[in-house]
Write a protein that holds these residues in place. Structure first.
Motif, PDB file in Angstrom:
ATOM      1  N   CYS A 128       2.959   2.311   2.878  1.00 45.13           N
ATOM      2  CA  CYS A 128       4.042   1.401   3.281  1.00 45.13           C
ATOM      3  C   CYS A 128       5.297   1.590   2.434  1.00 45.13           C
ATOM      4  O   CYS A 128       6.261   0.831   2.576  1.00 45.13           O
ATOM      5  CB  CYS A 128       3.575  -0.045   3.157  1.00 45.13           C
ATOM      6  SG  CYS A 128       2.172  -0.430   4.206  1.00 45.13           S
ATOM      7  N   GLU A 168       3.615  -9.809   2.558  1.00 44.67           N
ATOM      8  CA  GLU A 168       4.156  -8.637   1.861  1.00 44.67           C
ATOM      9  C   GLU A 168       5.682  -8.663   1.849  1.00 44.67           C
ATOM     10  O   GLU A 168       6.310  -8.342   0.845  1.00 44.67           O
ATOM     11  CB  GLU A 168       3.650  -7.344   2.520  1.00 44.67           C
ATOM     12  CG  GLU A 168       2.204  -7.028   2.151  1.00 44.67           C
ATOM     13  CD  GLU A 168       1.691  -5.713   2.743  1.00 44.67           C
ATOM     14  OE1 GLU A 168       0.521  -5.380   2.493  1.00 44.67           O
ATOM     15  OE2 GLU A 168       2.452  -5.016   3.457  1.00 44.67           O
ATOM     16  N   ALA A 225       0.841  -1.195   0.000  1.00 44.05           N
ATOM     17  CA  ALA A 225       0.000   0.000   0.000  1.00 44.05           C
ATOM     18  C   ALA A 225       0.878   1.247   0.000  1.00 44.05           C
ATOM     19  O   ALA A 225       2.017   1.214   0.464  1.00 44.05           O
ATOM     20  CB  ALA A 225      -0.892  -0.009   1.237  1.00 44.05           C
TER      21      ALA A 225
END
Ligand SMILES: Cc1cc2nc3c(=O)[nH]c(=O)nc-3n(C[C@H](O)[C@H](O)[C@H](O)COP(=O)(O)OP(=O)(O)OC[C@H]3O[C@@H](n4cnc5c(N)ncnc54)[C@H](O)[C@@H]3O)c2cc1C
Lengths: 393, 479
Positions: free
Chosen positions: B32, B66, B29
C-alpha cells in the motif's frame, strides 16, 4: 426591543456590522411565520427583511428566479404561475402548524431549507438554491453560487446557508432553479393499510419506472380513514398510462381510487403543511428523517415516547409525530431516531421547552466541533441568531 | 501568459523524506506504499497532463482506519496531502507537489450495502462511477450522475468535483445524489456527514464537502441515491444550419416546459471528430447538432418527441434522426461520451468548463470563436446545452510551448467571458490549479476570504491539496 428595517443590502450590512461591533446581537425575522422553528433567540435587536423585497431576476427559459430575501413566497409563486412554472420542492407553509398569520418570505424558505412532498422526487430547497448573497457577522456582503445551474467554483457556501436557520449570516438575496408546472396531476389512494404495508407500497411505487412525484401515508389516527397516497404528474396521456401501470403493480396492496383536481391539491397541501397533526396548536410536533425501509420500525419502537399521532411523507423518509406538550423525556425520540440511523427535530413546542433542551438532533463531537468552527468563521461574535440551532452557538 | 505556478517545495520537508516514508511504512502494508520513483510516476499528473510534479510518496490505504492513521501522522509531521481517486481531473485537481504525499483511495472500492426499498447504496469511495451503476443495473436501477469518464473516475473524485454528466439536466449533479459520506479530517478524526436519511441533522456540511476538491478531508465511504431506470430512453439527433439556431431551439424547448433527460450540443468540428471515432451516424453537413434524449414508455417518448420536433422545425432543423435500436443508442452516446478521447487522437487539447446563462448561448459561441481565432487556434465545442455548461476544447500542440501558452490564454479569456455574461468558471470539472488565478475574476476579495475562513476550520495549516482552488497570493492564514 427595537426592530430594524434595512431598506437594502448595504444598509443591512452597516447595521449588522454596527451591532456586532458593539458586541450586541440580532434576531432575523422574515414574515415571522417560522418563529417557532428552532430555539428561541435572545437578542438585543430584531432585524426584519421585510423591506428588502422584490424579484431581481426571472428568466423563464432558463428556469431561474432570484429575489431579495424579504420577498413574500406568494409574490414568487404568483410570478411563476403566470409562466407555468413552480418552485419544484413544494415548500411547506408553517402557518398551519403555528397558527400564524404573517406572510412567509423566500429568504426563510432558503434559510430553513423548507421543502414539501415533492422533495422525495426532485430534491429539497437546498438542491434548488443555486445562489445567495448574505451579510456575515463582520458586516461584510458575501456572495456564493450564482444564477447558473451548474457551478463548482469555490466552496459551496450556498448549501451551508440552506438550513442554517440564519445562524450563518443574514440572507439578502436568494436564487432558485425552477421546473415547469406539470400539465396534470393524479393521486392513487389506497385505504386501510398498516404502516409497514403502506411503506412497502410506497417503496414499490417510488422504485418503479413510473416517476412517482410524492408518496405519503396517513394512518387512520391522523386522517379520517387511513389513506396511502401515490402522486404522479405529467401530460394527460402519460398520466393515464402510468396510473394503469402502477395500479397493476401495486394491486397486492388493494384497490386504488384516483383523486384529481381541487380535492387532490387540498389533500397534498395538508400533507405538505403537516395539517393532520396541527391540532389545537399546542402539542409537540416532531419531524424525523429516516431511511424509508426503517420508518415503520422506528415508529413501532416509540411506544415509550408518548406519541399520539403520526404520519409519513417522502415515501416513509419523513415521519411526523405529535404528542402532548411537556413532561415527557425528549431524549427518547432523539435516541430512537439515532438508533434508526436518522435524525429528529422538534418542530413545535412551547418556547420554554425549546429554550431548555435541544431542538435539533444532538451531533457527534466531531461534527459539533466543525459546526462551531464554521459558525465562528462566519459570525465570530455570535451576533446573528445566536443559539437558534444549538445552545451557545 | 505565464505557466501555472506551483508553490516551491519546502526543503525542510524534503530533507525529512526518509523519516516520513519510514513512518508511513509503519502504518500500512508494504503493497500500500509506493516509494520508488518509477512507481510514483503514474501519480505525478492527472488529465491535465501538461503539468507534472512527482510526489514524495504514494499511500493507497485499504480502510478508513488506515486513512485516519496516515493523515494523523502526516498532520503531526506537517506534511502536505493530495487526495486521489483515479486521476482523471481535467483541472489538475489531483496533481501533487514534490513535498506532498498522495493518499489514493483506489484500493477502497467495495460495495457495502444496497437497499432497494430506500433506494440507496453504500460504497467505499474508490469505487468507479460505472461500477456503481453496474452493480444495480440488473435490477433496473442506476446512479444518475454520469461523467463521460465514468469507466475510470471514482465516486471520491466525483464528490470532490461535484461531477456532472449528460443526464444531469433531469437528475441533478453529484451533490443532488449523495446522502452521506464518511470523511477523515486532516488530524485523523473520522466524521459521518449525512447518512441514509434525507436532509442534514444540522448544518449542511455534506453540501459543503461536495465540490470542495480534496481540501476539507479524505472521503472514504458514501451513501448514494439510486433510481429506477425509465422503461425506455431514446436519443434523437437534430442537425442545424447554425449554432445560433440550435441554441435558440434549446431555450425554446425548456421555455415550452419540456425537460428532456439530456440535451447535448456539438459543433461542426466536434461532430467530425466524434463521428470519425464512433461511427454513430452523426450528420456531417450541419454546423451544429443536438442530441436530445427522452425517456418513458414508447407512447410517452413519441408524444414528447413530437413536441420537441415541432420546436426544432420552427428553428430550422435540417436533419432529424431517431435511434431505432439499443445499438444505435449506444453508438450515439459513445460518440458523445468519447468526445474528449476522440479529440485527444487528433490534437492536444485543454477542456474548458465554464457555465453561462443559456440565453447568452449564441453570442458566447460567436465570441469564443473570435477569441480562439485571435490566438490562431481552433476550438471544438461539445457541451451540456440544457444547463449552459460549455466545454470548448481548445486544440493545440503540447510540444510547442508558445502554442500551449496561447491555448491557456485563450482558455482564460473564454472563462472570463463566461463570468462576464453572468456565469461561472467551472460547472463540473472544478477549479484545481487550472482556474485558481481566475477566481478573483468571479469573486470579490471578501467572498474568497470567507471561503478560506471556512476552509481553515477543516485544515488550518493548509496541508490538504493546498495548491488548488484559491489564488496563491493573498491566502487567508488565520486570525
Ligand atoms: C475523458 C474525460 C471525460 C470527462 N468527462 C467528465 C464529465 O462528463 N463530467 C464531469 O463532471 N467530469 C468529467 N471529467 C473530469 C473527471 O473525470 C471528474 O472530475 C472526476 O470526478 C474525477 O474523478 P477521479 O476519481 O479521477 O478523481 P481525481 O482526478 O483523482 O481527483 C479529483 C479531485 O478529487 C480529490 N479527491 C480524490 N479522492 C478524494 C477523496 N477520497 N477525498 C477527498 N478528495 C478526493 C482530488 O484531490 C482532486 O482534487 C472527465 C475527464 C476526462 C479525462
Amino acid at each position: 426591543m427595537s426592530v430594524l428595517f434595512p431598506k437594502d443590502e448595504a444598509e443591512c450590512a452597516g447595521l449588522v456590522g454596527d451591532i456586532a461591533g458593539r458586541g450586541e446581537t440580532l434576531e432575523i425575522v422574515g414574515g415571522g411565520t417560522r418563529a417557532g422553528l428552532g430555539r428561541p433567540v435572545e437578542a438585543t435587536h430584531r432585524l426584519s427583511s421585510a423591506q428588502m423585497s422584490g424579484i431581481t431576476l426571472y428568466e423563464p427559459s432558463e428556469l431561474v428566479i432570484g429575489a431579495r430575501a424579504g420577498t413574500p413566497v406568494s409574490t414568487i409563486e404568483a410570478a411563476l404561475a403566470e409562466k407555468g412554472q413552480m418552485l419544484p420542492f413544494e415548500p411547506m407553509d408553517h402557518r398551519t402548524l403555528y397558527g400564524q398569520t404573517g406572510e412567509p418570505t423566500i429568504g426563510a424558505v432558503a434559510a430553513a431549507n423548507v421543502s414539501g412532498p415533492r422533495r422525495i422526487s426532485v430534491g429539497a430547497a437546498r438542491d434548488h438554491l443555486i445562489g445567495v448573497r448574505f451579510v456575515n457577522g463582520r458586516g461584510e456582503v458575501v456572495k456564493s453560487g450564482g444564477r447558473v445551474m451548474k457551478n463548482v467554483t469555490g466552496l459551496d457556501l450556498v448549501k451551508l446557508s440552506a438550513g442554517a436557520h440564519g445562524t450563518l449570516g443574514v440572507l439578502t438575496e436568494v436564487i432558485f432553479k425552477l421546473l415547469p408546472r406539470p400539465d396534470a396531476s393524479l393521486t392513487l389512494v389506497f385505504r386501510g393499510l398498516g404502516d409497514a404495508d403502506a411503506v412497502g407500497l410506497m417503496s414499490l411505487a417510488l422504485g418503479s419506472p413510473y416517476e412517482v412525484s410524492a408518496a405519503a401515508h396517513l394512518p387512520a389516527e391522523a386522517d379520517f380513514s387511513g389513506r396511502t397516497l401515490i402522486r404522479i404528474e405529467g401530460f394527460p396521456a402519460s398520466l393515464a398510462y402510468r396510473r394503469d401501470q402502477l395500479v397493476a403493480r401495486l394491486a397486492a396492496h388493494g384497490a386504488a381510487e384516483a383523486l384529481e383536481g381541487e380535492a387532490e391539491g387540498a389533500l397534498w397541501a395538508r400533507v405538505r403543511d403537516c395539517a393532520p397533526l396541527a391540532g389545537d396548536g399546542t402539542g409537540e410536533v416532531w419531524r424525523v428523517s429516516v431511511a424509508p425501509a426503517k420508518a415503520a420500525g422506528f415508529v413501532a419502537g416509540l411506544s415509550e415516547a408518548g406519541i399520539v399521532r403520526h404520519f409519513y411523507d417522502w415515501g416513509g423518509g419523513l415521519v411526523w409525530l405529535s404528542r402532548a406538550a411537556g413532561a415527557l423525556d425528549d431524549g427518547a425520540i432523539f435516541a430512537a431516531a439515532a438508533r434508526a440511523g436518522g435524525h429528529a427535530m422538534l418542530v413545535r413546542a412551547p418556547d420554554a421547552r425549546r429554550r431548555a433542551g435541544p431542538v435539533f438532533q444532538p451531533l457527534s463531537a466531531g461534527v459539533m466541533a466543525l459546526t462551531a468552527g464554521i459558525k465562528a468563521s462566519i459570525d465570530p461574535g455570535h451576533a446573528i441568531n445566536p443559539g437558534r440551532m444549538y445552545e451557545g452557538l | 501568459m505565464a505557466e501555472i505556478a506551483f508553490p516551491a517545495p519546502d526543503p525542510e520537508i524534503l530533507a525529512r523524506r526518509d523519516a516520513i516514508v519510514a513512518g508511513l511504512a509503519r502504518l500500512v502494508a508494504p503493497e500500500c506504499l509506493i516509494t520508488e520513483a518509477d512507481g510514483r510516476r503514474p501519480f505525478e499528473t492527472d488529465a491535465l497532463t501538461a503539468y507534472r510534479r512527482l510526489p514524495m510518496a504514494v499511500v493507497l490505504p485499504r480502510t478508513t482506519e488506515e486513512v485516519s492513521a496516515v493523515l494523523g501522522f502526516l498532520n503531526a509531521e506537517g506534511v502536505k496531502v493530495v487526495a486521489r481517486g483515479a486521476g482523471t481531473s481535467l483541472a489538475g485537481g489531483a496533481i501533487p507537489q514534490e513535498d506532498a504525499v498522495v493518499v489514493g483511495v483506489s484500493k477502497m472500492n467495495r460495495i457495502l450495502d444496497i437497499d432497494y426499498a430506500s433506494r440507496t447504496m453504500r460504497v467505499e469511495a474508490g469505487i468507479t462511477n460505472l461500477a456503481v451503476t453496474g452493480a444495480v443495473a440488473a435490477d433496473g436501477f442506476f446512479y444518475a450522475p454520469d461523467p463521460s469518464s465514468q469507466l475510470a473516475c471514482t465516486i471520491a473524485g466525483n464528490i470532490a468535483m461535484n461531477s456532472g454528466g449528460a443526464h444531469c439536466l433531469k437528475y441533478g449533479v453529484t451533490t443532488n445524489n449523495i446522502l452521506g459520506v464518511k470523511m477523515v479530517l486532516i488530524d485523523g478524526t473520522v466524521v459521518e456527514l449525512g447518512g441514509d436519511a434525507l436532509d442534514a441533522p444540522g448544518l449542511d456540511l455534506l453540501g459543503l464537502v461536495i465540490g470542495s476538491e480534496g481540501q476539507l478531508g479524505i472521503v472514504t465511504e458514501a451513501t448514494l441515491r439510486i433510481l429506477h431506470a425509465a422503461e425506455g430512453a431514446r436519443p434523437v439527433l437534430f442537425g442545424f444550419p447554425t449554432s445560433e439556431a440550435a441554441g435558440a431551439a434549446v431555450a425554446a424547448i425548456i421555455g415550452a416546459g419540456i425537460i428532456p433527460v439530456a440535451m447535448e450540443f456539438m459543433d461542426r468540428p466536434a461532430i467530425a471528430i466524434c463521428e470519425a471515432y464512433a461511427k454513430a451516424g452523426y450528420p456531417l453537413d450541419v454546423e451544429a447538432m443536438l442530441i436530445i434524449e427522452v425517456e418513458g414508455s414508447d407512447a410517452e417518448m413519441d408524444a414528447t418527441l413530437k413536441r420537441i420536433i415541432a420546436i426544432a422545425q420552427a428553428h430550422g432543423v435540417t436533419t432529424i434522426r431517431e435511434s431505432r435500436s439499443a445499438m444505435e443508442t449506444a453508438a450515439i452516446w459513445k460518440g458523445r461520451k468519447s468526445a474528449f478521447g476522440a479529440t485527444g487522437r487528433v490534437a492536444d487539447y485543454i477542456c474548458m468548463d465554464g457555465t453561462i446563462p443559456t440565453g447568452r448561448l449564441p453570442e458566447v459561441l460567436r465570441a469564443m470563436e473570435e477569441i480562439a481565432t485571435g490566438y490562431g487556434l481552433r476550438v471544438a465545442n461539445v457541451f451540456h446545452a440544457g444547463d449552459g455548461n460549455l466545454h470548448p476544447l481548445i486544440l493545440y500542440n503540447i510540444n510547442d510551448p508558445d502554442e500551449q501558452a496561447r491555448a491557456e490564454a485563450a482558455g482564460n479569456d473564454i472563462l472570463k467571458l463566461c463570468v462576464d455574461v453572468g456565469g461561472c468558471l467551472t460547472g463540473e470539472h472544478g477549479v484545481g490549479i487550472e482556474k485558481r488565478e481566475l477566481m478573483t475574476h468571479q469573486f470579490a476579495p471578501v467572498d474568497l476570504e470567507q471561503q478560506m475562513r471556512v476552509r481553515a476550520v477543516f485544515d488550518p495549516a493548509w496541508l490538504l491539496n493546498p495548491a488548488k482552488v484559491f489564488p496563491l497570493e493573498g491566502r487567508w492564514q488565520g486570525r
